[in-house]
Design an enzyme around this catalytic site. Structure first.
Site, PDB file in Angstrom:
ATOM      1  N   ARG A  58     -12.007 -21.913 -22.098  1.00 40.98           N
ATOM      2  CA  ARG A  58     -11.310 -20.641 -21.818  1.00 40.98           C
ATOM      3  C   ARG A  58     -12.271 -19.461 -21.902  1.00 40.98           C
ATOM      4  NH1 ARG A  58      -8.600 -17.952 -25.596  1.00 40.98           N
ATOM      5  NH2 ARG A  58      -7.849 -19.819 -26.635  1.00 40.98           N
ATOM      6  N   TYR A 111      -0.380  -6.903  -1.324  1.00 42.80           N
ATOM      7  CA  TYR A 111       0.257  -8.228  -1.431  1.00 42.80           C
ATOM      8  C   TYR A 111       1.523  -8.108  -2.294  1.00 42.80           C
ATOM      9  CZ  TYR A 111       1.089 -12.931  -3.096  1.00 42.80           C
ATOM     10  OH  TYR A 111       1.693 -14.107  -3.446  1.00 42.80           O
ATOM     11  N   ASP A 183      -9.405  -5.019  -3.567  1.00 42.14           N
ATOM     12  CA  ASP A 183      -9.128  -6.430  -3.318  1.00 42.14           C
ATOM     13  C   ASP A 183      -9.730  -6.765  -1.948  1.00 42.14           C
ATOM     14  OD1 ASP A 183      -7.945  -8.845  -2.504  1.00 42.14           O
ATOM     15  OD2 ASP A 183      -6.134  -8.471  -3.670  1.00 42.14           O
TER      16      ASP A 183
HETATM   17  N1  LCS Z   1      -4.637 -10.469  -3.242  1.00 31.93           N
HETATM   18  C1  LCS Z   1      -4.322 -10.693  -1.950  1.00 31.93           C
HETATM   19  C2  LCS Z   1      -4.821  -9.762  -0.901  1.00 31.93           C
HETATM   20  C3  LCS Z   1      -3.559 -11.791  -1.612  1.00 31.93           C
HETATM   21  O1  LCS Z   1      -3.292 -12.014  -0.312  1.00 31.93           O
HETATM   22  C4  LCS Z   1      -3.091 -12.656  -2.639  1.00 31.93           C
HETATM   23  C5  LCS Z   1      -2.241 -13.842  -2.332  1.00 31.93           C
HETATM   24  C6  LCS Z   1      -3.424 -12.374  -3.959  1.00 31.93           C
HETATM   25  C7  LCS Z   1      -4.214 -11.275  -4.227  1.00 31.93           C
HETATM   26  C8  LCS Z   1      -2.995 -13.258  -5.085  1.00 31.93           C
HETATM   27  O2  LCS Z   1      -3.761 -14.415  -5.054  1.00 31.93           O
HETATM   28  P1  LCS Z   1      -3.292 -15.846  -5.640  1.00 31.93           P
HETATM   29  O3  LCS Z   1      -2.812 -15.611  -7.021  1.00 31.93           O
HETATM   30  O4  LCS Z   1      -2.198 -16.335  -4.756  1.00 31.93           O
HETATM   31  O5  LCS Z   1      -4.532 -16.657  -5.575  1.00 31.93           O
HETATM   32  N2  LCS Z   1      -1.724 -13.834  -1.046  1.00 31.93           N
HETATM   33  C9  LCS Z   1      -0.875 -14.687  -0.550  1.00 31.93           C
HETATM   34  C10 LCS Z   1      -0.349 -14.589   0.752  1.00 31.93           C
HETATM   35  O6  LCS Z   1      -0.530 -13.662   1.550  1.00 31.93           O
HETATM   36  N3  LCS Z   1       0.408 -15.633   0.966  1.00 31.93           N
HETATM   37  O7  LCS Z   1       0.483 -16.458  -0.133  1.00 31.93           O
HETATM   38  C11 LCS Z   1      -0.335 -15.898  -1.184  1.00 31.93           C
END
Ligand code: LCS
Length: 394
Positions: A58, A111, A183
């Site tokens: 961790r 997101y 991001d």
């Molecule tokens: N940031 C962006 C721009 C994302 O598109 C997503 C997930 C995340 C953070 C979060 O990431 P994760 O925890 O899923 O690895 N985006 C998604 C989407 O557009 N469809 O399913 C997940």
């Protein structure tokens, strides 16, 4: 660690291979929860930070460490922290930089789970968020409060591909002593490096293009030594969104082809966007690679290319959008993005369903908006599938 400044070399070689013994080409997978100390005193010294070495996965792991070093090089940052999920990266970063009573400025389209983290979870802990249209710089200035600590955005935006001016945001953030967080999931460091515009922290959902093969959920945070140390020793250590070494290993494998995959994603996406833009059954296409996109001028300055995600509105309503999606055969109906397979989804009912209908309208996410993650298949096959589905649905 590699000295090359070429991305295509760094993506394969950057970071220390932890194998000192056997000469493994592939990074060994250290699938262990804990590390054995030679003596009790040594354990104490490691906990006190007086002696280097691993303690417990961790807190750190040699396989994970190579991934972190590789991403730090690719994003041109001091250091990086790998996380269990992209949301783990967003949450660990923001929570390490905010406390009760603080304020954050964020883009009104992000997101869906980032939106609910900001508007639902953080509100419960006394952290206030103002959502603004980040293409309106006056709106960002008006949102500034004495307790504003962080500015957060995606560019291009999930799901509607809005693009924001990183140079202006970096300057605004520095002038007002904010921590800027971008991001960079949609473009990856191959196509955009926010650090070049004085952005402090870059995060990714590594689930997407960095891994690229649809078999991992993970995240990564890149920043200064101080920022990464702070995040690792506080919100990552105590809240525990640590990546599994096996997932880090899979990303180290997948990332070697990032540059060539992104080139193909971009080529395919450009052709698909051009096809959709000339079709009368399509109302509007959102893709910065099209000359009439309002942010097209950022290509070649802020971003090397427009990436692999295309959004569009069909001539039709909510029900017709779903009917169109149901007619596709090659595209997989799935959320996520950045995989070899082309994926299609309906943001209003899927990824951006955490938004209220009013917030969705304000963010430009309409009921007939459809998002495609353009994969690595032959573009003619993808276009043929879109064409037959549009014929049946409209
Ligand atoms: N940031 C962006 C721009 C994302 O598109 C997503 C997930 C995340 C953070 C979060 O990431 P994760 O925890 O899923 O690895 N985006 C998604 C989407 O557009 N469809 O399913 C997940």
């Amino acid at each position: 660690m590699t000295q090359s400044s070429h991305f295509e070399t760094q993506v394969i070689h950057a970071g220390d291979n932890p194998d000192q013994q056997y000469g493994c080409l592939s990074t060994p997978l250290y699938q262990t929860s804990t590390f054995v100390f030679e003596t009790a005193e040594q354990g104490g010294r490691r906990f006190a930070g007086e002696e280097p070495g691993y303690i417990y996965t961790r807190l750190g792991n040699p396989t994970t460490r190579q991934l972190e070093q590789r991403l730090a090089v690719l994003e041109n940052m001091d250091d990086a922290a790998a996380t269990a999920t992209g949301m783990g990266a967003v949450a660990a970063t923001l929570m390490a930089n905010l406390q009760c009573g603080d304020h954050i400025i964020a883009a009104n389209a992000v997101y869906g789970c980032t939106y609910s983290l900001l508007t639902e979870q953080f509100g419960r802990y006394g952290i206030e968020t103002t959502l603004v249209d980040m293409s309106d710089h006056h709106a960002i200035e008006r949102a500034l409060q004495p307790n504003t600590k962080v500015i957060f955005l995606e560019t291009p935006v999930n799901p509607n591909l809005d693009v924001f001016d990183l140079a202006w945001i970096g300057k605004f953030s520095r002038a007002n002593n904010l921590v800027s967080v971008v991001d960079n999931t949609f473009l990856t460091p191959y196509l955009q490096r926010p650090k070049d515009f004085d952005i402090d922290i870059v995060i990714h959902s590594a689930t997407k293009y960095l891994n690229g093969h649809g078999d991992v959920i993970a995240g990564i945070i890149c920043g200064s030594f101080e920022q990464i140390e702070n995040i690792k020793l506080t919100t990552l250590k105590d809240m525990g969104a640590t990546i599994s070494p096996h997932d880090a290993w899979l990303i180290l494998r997948g990332i070697k082809t990032l540059a060539i995959r992104m080139d193909r994603h971009c080529d395919n996406a450009q052709k698909l966007a051009e096809y959709l833009a000339q079709d009368s059954r399509v109302a509007k296409v959102f893709y910065p690679g099209l000359p009439d996109h309002p942010a097209h001028h950022f290509i070649g300055t802020q971003m090397k290319a427009a990436g692999g995600v295309v959004a569009f509105e069909i001539e039709g309503d909510y029900a017709q959008s779903l009917a169109f999606i149901n007619q596709l055969s090659l595209f997989k109906i799935a959320v996520s993005l950045g995989d070899a397979e082309s994926l299609i989804q309906h943001p209003a009912s899927m990824t951006h369903s955490p938004y209220t209908p009013e917030a969705r309208a304000k963010a430009g996410i309409s009921d007939n908006l459809i998002r495609i993650s353009v994969g690595l298949e032959h573009c003619d096959d993808l276009i043929a599938d879109l064409d037959q589905a549009l014929s049946k649905a409209t």
